[in-house]
Design a protein around this motif. Structure first.
Motif, short mmCIF file in Angstrom:
data_model
loop_
_atom_site.label_atom_id
_atom_site.label_comp_id
_atom_site.label_asym_id
_atom_site.label_seq_id
_atom_site.Cartn_x
_atom_site.Cartn_y
_atom_site.Cartn_z
N ASN A 27 0.35 -1.40 0.00
CA ASN A 27 0.02 0.19 -0.24
C ASN A 27 0.75 0.99 -0.17
O ASN A 27 0.52 2.40 -0.48
N ILE A 28 1.72 1.44 1.23
CA ILE A 28 2.74 2.07 1.56
C ILE A 28 3.42 2.23 -0.76
O ILE A 28 3.74 3.47 -0.80
N SER A 29 4.00 1.72 -0.99
CA SER A 29 4.99 2.18 -2.42
C SER A 29 3.44 2.07 -3.27
O SER A 29 4.15 2.75 -4.47
N ASN A 30 2.09 2.04 -3.35
CA ASN A 30 1.23 2.31 -3.92
C ASN A 30 0.85 3.33 -4.77
O ASN A 30 -0.15 4.09 -4.57
N SER A 31 1.33 4.52 -2.73
CA SER A 31 0.38 5.86 -3.02
C SER A 31 1.45 7.04 -3.45
O SER A 31 2.38 6.11 -4.23
N ASN A 32 0.93 7.91 -3.28
CA ASN A 32 0.51 8.98 -4.39
C ASN A 32 2.40 9.75 -3.14
O ASN A 32 2.33 10.28 -2.38
N SER A 50 6.44 12.61 0.87
CA SER A 50 6.64 11.13 -0.41
C SER A 50 5.38 10.45 0.17
O SER A 50 4.73 10.33 1.69
N PRO A 51 5.36 8.76 -0.48
CA PRO A 51 4.74 8.29 -0.15
C PRO A 51 4.69 7.54 1.46
O PRO A 51 3.55 6.94 1.63
N ASP A 52 5.60 7.79 2.19
CA ASP A 52 6.11 7.39 3.21
C ASP A 52 5.90 7.98 4.17
O ASP A 52 6.04 8.44 5.12
N THR A 175 12.74 12.50 -7.48
CA THR A 175 12.27 11.39 -8.62
C THR A 175 11.42 10.58 -7.68
O THR A 175 12.18 10.00 -7.30
N TYR A 176 10.75 10.37 -8.07
CA TYR A 176 9.48 8.92 -7.90
C TYR A 176 9.45 7.74 -8.97
O TYR A 176 8.46 8.15 -10.04
N ASN A 177 9.68 7.05 -9.23
CA ASN A 177 9.75 5.91 -9.74
C ASN A 177 10.06 6.10 -10.98
O ASN A 177 11.34 7.00 -11.48
N ASN A 178 9.00 6.41 -11.91
CA ASN A 178 9.22 7.13 -13.52
C ASN A 178 9.09 8.10 -13.64
O ASN A 178 8.95 9.46 -14.43
N LYS A 179 8.98 9.44 -12.93
CA LYS A 179 8.43 10.76 -12.89
C LYS A 179 9.16 11.45 -12.26
O LYS A 179 9.72 11.02 -11.01
N CYS A 272 1.84 12.47 -7.25
CA CYS A 272 2.24 11.13 -8.88
C CYS A 272 1.65 9.61 -7.35
O CYS A 272 3.01 9.35 -6.65
N ASP A 273 2.02 8.70 -8.46
CA ASP A 273 2.32 8.12 -8.48
C ASP A 273 3.24 7.09 -8.59
O ASP A 273 2.60 5.66 -8.83
N GLY A 274 3.58 7.73 -9.73
CA GLY A 274 5.37 6.63 -9.78
C GLY A 274 4.94 6.49 -11.70
O GLY A 274 6.26 6.73 -12.44
N ASN A 275 3.94 6.87 -12.13
CA ASN A 275 3.63 6.42 -13.63
C ASN A 275 2.63 7.74 -14.03
O ASN A 275 2.94 8.04 -15.21
N LYS A 276 2.39 8.26 -13.40
CA LYS A 276 2.03 9.40 -13.30
C LYS A 276 1.09 10.49 -12.87
O LYS A 276 1.48 10.39 -11.46
N ILE A 277 1.42 11.95 -13.09
CA ILE A 277 1.45 13.16 -12.76
C ILE A 277 0.07 13.37 -12.90
O ILE A 277 -0.24 14.23 -13.75
#
Length: 292
Positions: A27-32, A50-52, A175-179, A272-277
């Motif tokens: 859940n944390i890694s999928n947060s925004n 951050s997501p955490d 940077t968070y994942n791809n964004k 940002c979820d790491g793939n979109k903003i």
């Protein structure tokens, strides 16, 4: 038999806890990641969560904005700032920092190695000293993490820049994942050229424009290399400096880059979820409100 049943129950309970923890981690890694451009009128202040739930505050507006920022953070139930950054000694960026230092627990504090003889600058140093904070040098090559998922890198100052405060601006890429987001303080053309020559990866999805959209920042070359999907300007409506300047607005319009601006939209929050903003606000305009 009872002992066997008890052992089995304990094993099952441990299994459930393990599953629960794995689910929590997922859940944390999928947060925004959330990025808040706080409306501090003619100044800058940006909050990153951050997501955490680790926090970074970049700048705190001028001396009148400390309480405003404190109230904004308190509404988000923030009592601790994990990373505090003063991009450079100008009052419209560090004026509220002493108030923030006095009212929040601070873990790390970064500023460039550029002193200033103003009371505002001295107040920040005194607040940091009274809190027992060591000021870490913000300079090119410094890297740190905001929590477990967000990477941060300081890309400027690349070198020593003499007496011009703006040229010392700490530029931070997050940077968070791809964004990614690029926060540029009041960095100017010379800084942009130096960052390009440094070989740093400047490509970012969201660009906080340097120096409130001034014509001395955001060269066409720099903009094309960063290649942002979105631009953000922090400034006061009809400010005395004429920010953002016509040249910058025309450049953003030329490349069809959506512009978000605190003088038109107030506080602006990106998710940002790491793939979109995304954000819940519509872009601002390319309108010029200055007299220059």
């Amino acid at each position: 038999m009872k002992k066997i049943i008890t052992v089995l129950i304990l094993i099952f309970a441990i299994f459930l806890v393990g599953c629960s923890n794995k689910k929590l981690d997922n859940n944390i890694s999928n947060s925004n990641l959330t990025v808040h451009f706080i409306d501090v009128k003619q100044g800058d202040s940006t909050l990153i969560i951050s997501p955490d739930n680790k926090t970074m505050l970049i700048d705190a507006g001028d001396n009148s904005q400390g309480e405003n920022i404190k109230n904004y953070l308190k509404k988000l139930n923030i009592n601790k700032i994990d990373v505090l950054v003063g991009t450079h000694p100008d009052a419209d960026h560090i004026g509220g920092l002493d108030y923030i230092i006095n009212n929040f627990e601070i873990n790390s504090f970064y500023m460039p190695r550029k002193s200033h003889n103003t009371k505002t600058f001295k107040d920040v140093l005194i607040a940091a000293k009274n809190k027992g904070l060591t000021i870490k040098e913000a300079k090119y090559g410094v890297k740190f993490k905001l929590g477990n998922y967000v990477k941060c890198e300081i890309l400027n100052p690349v070198k020593k820049y003499g007496n011009d405060n703006n040229l010392w601006s700490a530029v931070i890429k997050t940077t968070y994942n791809n964004k990614s987001f690029l926060f540029t303080g009041d960095a100017e053309f010379k800084n942009e050229e130096d960052m390009i020559k440094s070989g740093a990866n400047l490509k970012s999805d969201v660009l906080k424009l340097g120096h409130h959209g001034s014509s001395t920042s955001t060269s066409e070359k720099f903009l094309k290399i960063v290649n942002p999907d979105v631009a953000v300007i922090s400034c006061k409506y009809k400010n005395k400096y004429g920010h953002p300047h016509k040249e910058t607005l025309k450049l953003l319009k030329k490349y069809n880059i959506p512009l978000y601006r605190t003088d038109e939209q107030g506080n602006i929050v990106f998710y940002c979820d790491g793939n979109k903003i995304w954000t819940d606000k519509k872009p601002g305009t390319y309108n010029y409100y200055g007299n220059k």
